[in-house]
Design a protein around this motif. Structure first.
Motif, PDB file in Angstrom:
ATOM      1  N   SER A  86       0.818  -1.212   0.000  1.00 42.60           N
ATOM      2  CA  SER A  86       0.000   0.000   0.000  1.00 42.60           C
ATOM      3  C   SER A  86       0.850   1.260   0.000  1.00 42.60           C
ATOM      4  O   SER A  86       0.490   2.254  -0.638  1.00 42.60           O
ATOM      5  CB  SER A  86      -0.928  -0.008   1.224  1.00 42.60           C
ATOM      6  OG  SER A  86      -1.663   1.186   1.314  1.00 42.60           O
ATOM      7  N   PRO A  90       1.512   0.596  -4.529  1.00 39.28           N
ATOM      8  CA  PRO A  90       0.042   0.519  -4.560  1.00 39.28           C
ATOM      9  C   PRO A  90      -0.501   0.003  -5.886  1.00 39.28           C
ATOM     10  O   PRO A  90      -1.602  -0.541  -5.933  1.00 39.28           O
ATOM     11  CB  PRO A  90      -0.387   1.974  -4.306  1.00 39.28           C
ATOM     12  CG  PRO A  90       0.804   2.811  -4.661  1.00 39.28           C
ATOM     13  CD  PRO A  90       1.999   1.977  -4.333  1.00 39.28           C
ATOM     14  N   MET A  93      -1.633  -3.725  -5.938  1.00 38.88           N
ATOM     15  CA  MET A  93      -2.740  -4.219  -5.113  1.00 38.88           C
ATOM     16  C   MET A  93      -3.834  -4.853  -5.965  1.00 38.88           C
ATOM     17  O   MET A  93      -4.311  -5.959  -5.676  1.00 38.88           O
ATOM     18  CB  MET A  93      -3.314  -3.074  -4.279  1.00 38.88           C
ATOM     19  CG  MET A  93      -2.330  -2.456  -3.299  1.00 38.88           C
ATOM     20  SD  MET A  93      -1.939  -3.532  -1.907  1.00 38.88           S
ATOM     21  CE  MET A  93      -3.400  -3.306  -0.923  1.00 38.88           C
ATOM     22  N   THR A  94      -4.258  -4.150  -7.014  1.00 34.57           N
ATOM     23  CA  THR A  94      -5.357  -4.661  -7.844  1.00 34.57           C
ATOM     24  C   THR A  94      -4.991  -5.962  -8.564  1.00 34.57           C
ATOM     25  O   THR A  94      -5.775  -6.919  -8.537  1.00 34.57           O
ATOM     26  CB  THR A  94      -5.802  -3.592  -8.853  1.00 34.57           C
ATOM     27  OG1 THR A  94      -6.335  -2.472  -8.141  1.00 34.57           O
ATOM     28  CG2 THR A  94      -6.879  -4.149  -9.777  1.00 34.57           C
ATOM     29  N   THR A 157      -6.702  -6.844   2.050  1.00 41.16           N
ATOM     30  CA  THR A 157      -6.512  -5.849   0.996  1.00 41.16           C
ATOM     31  C   THR A 157      -7.729  -4.945   0.865  1.00 41.16           C
ATOM     32  O   THR A 157      -7.598  -3.717   0.753  1.00 41.16           O
ATOM     33  CB  THR A 157      -6.217  -6.534  -0.345  1.00 41.16           C
ATOM     34  OG1 THR A 157      -5.127  -7.437  -0.185  1.00 41.16           O
ATOM     35  CG2 THR A 157      -5.861  -5.517  -1.411  1.00 41.16           C
ATOM     36  N   ILE A 158      -8.921  -5.549   0.869  1.00 43.74           N
ATOM     37  CA  ILE A 158     -10.147  -4.747   0.787  1.00 43.74           C
ATOM     38  C   ILE A 158     -10.267  -3.848   2.008  1.00 43.74           C
ATOM     39  O   ILE A 158     -10.639  -2.671   1.907  1.00 43.74           O
ATOM     40  CB  ILE A 158     -11.372  -5.663   0.651  1.00 43.74           C
ATOM     41  CG1 ILE A 158     -11.355  -6.379  -0.701  1.00 43.74           C
ATOM     42  CG2 ILE A 158     -12.668  -4.867   0.795  1.00 43.74           C
ATOM     43  CD1 ILE A 158     -12.422  -7.439  -0.858  1.00 43.74           C
ATOM     44  N   SER A 161      -8.040  -0.913   1.737  1.00 43.56           N
ATOM     45  CA  SER A 161      -8.464   0.052   0.718  1.00 43.56           C
ATOM     46  C   SER A 161      -9.519   1.024   1.228  1.00 43.56           C
ATOM     47  O   SER A 161      -9.693   2.099   0.645  1.00 43.56           O
ATOM     48  CB  SER A 161      -8.995  -0.687  -0.514  1.00 43.56           C
ATOM     49  OG  SER A 161     -10.230  -1.332  -0.219  1.00 43.56           O
TER      50      SER A 161
END
Length: 322
Positions: A86, A90, A93-94, A157-158, A161
């Protein structure tokens, strides 16, 4: 005396700041946890299938081992990795989320494929042999922790975010609270589910009231149906969650067509009813994501079994089990 009062004022001010920080962490953790509801359903529905068919005396010890593995996944491996990504990468991440989503699609689609086209796999037969309960338990626990790792990665991760933290310390504290709270909730529910038949047997045999004994017998008869339903729900949740992660990831990466089409269809469906529009929109979105997840997972099966699996088996010297 005035110096002591000033010191007490400073201590009180620090305590107020600390209390506010704790409240902020708890609020952020609750918000982050609510965003992962779909994955929690998946986790709670899938895990009981790993302890079905084993000795009742081993159910809770197995769940405890899986719980410890889940906490280790989240706190030791995933929390530092999520914070590093993060703050320093970053952009990764996706794609990593989508990789986890693809795994969920593959696992869910493979379960359905084996159900529709049952066939024996020698590596799986050897690992799941009931003649060796110790080996069977080890295989089940390892499989549960592996699946938990993917689900936990999605959860962390979610959660990260949606955390609006002013610094990395607040992020760390919030993620740690999410990890511990979610793990306790999920595996507490799992333990309750797998021991419910034992509760029913105890009530049926020792209940003082006829109604209690009758309820216990009904509970025993109901549990196999519940476990079967949970297996179905868990597979569906894998496809739904995996599919939604892929479609959302494509949107984030600049390919929004599929995400937009599903959203447009869900909005049209919600506008066709006069009540519960939010529920209808969610149901249509989840269904479309699940259908896509199934199709994507089925497409992955030959790739994994014919290409990726043999490569991994050759590199590790172990059969993949697919």
């Amino acid at each position: 005396m005035s110096g002591l009062l000033a010191l007490l004022d400073d201590v009180a001010a620090i305590a107020k700041v600390a209390a506010a920080s704790v409240d902020d962490v708890a609020l952020a953790a609750a918000k982050a946890g609510s965003k992962t509801a779909g994955i929690l359903i998946d986790d709670a529905a899938v895990t009981p299938t790993y302890v079905v068919g084993l000795s009742p005396s081993r159910e809770l010890p197995m769940i405890w081992r899986i719980t410890k593995g889940s906490l280790k996944n989240k706190l030791i491996f995933l929390l530092p990795a999520a914070l590093l990504l993060s703050n320093f990468a970053p952009w990764a991440m996706t794609p990593l989320l989508m990789f986890g989503g693809a795994y969920l699609c593959f696992e869910g689609a493979e379960k359905i494929f084996h159900k529709v086209f049952p066939h024996r796999v020698h590596a799986v037969d050897a690992d799941m042999s009931p003649r060796d309960p110790i080996r069977l338990e080890e295989a089940r626990v390892a499989g549960a922790i592996k699946t938990d790792f993917i689900l936990s990665a999605e959860i962390m991760t979610i959660s990260l975010s949606v955390i609006e933290a002013p610094n990395i310390y607040m992020q760390t504290a919030t993620l740690a609270m999410v990890a511990v709270g979610i793990t306790a909730a999920v595996y507490g529910v799992v333990a309750l589910i797998v021991k419910m038949d034992d509760v029913g047997l105890h009530m049926a045999a020792n209940g003082h009231l006829r109604a209690a004994r009758s309820f216990g017998r009904g509970l025993v008869r109901f549990m196999p149906h519940l476990l079967k339903a949970l297996s179905f729900i868990g597979t569906g949740a894998m496809l739904w969650v995996g599919g939604s992660i892929i479609t959302h990831g494509l949107d984030v990466l600049g390919w929004p067509w599929l995400y937009d089409q599903i959203h447009h269809l869900a909005v049209l469906a919600s506008q066709s009813v006069t009540t519960a529009r939010g529920a209808v929109q969610w149901a249509v979105t989840a269904t479309c994501d699940g259908i896509f997840g199934l199709a994507f997972g089925l497409a992955l099966i030959p790739l994994v079994t014919k290409v990726i699996g043999p490569v991994i088996a050759k590199a590790t010297g172990k059969p993949t089990g697919h």
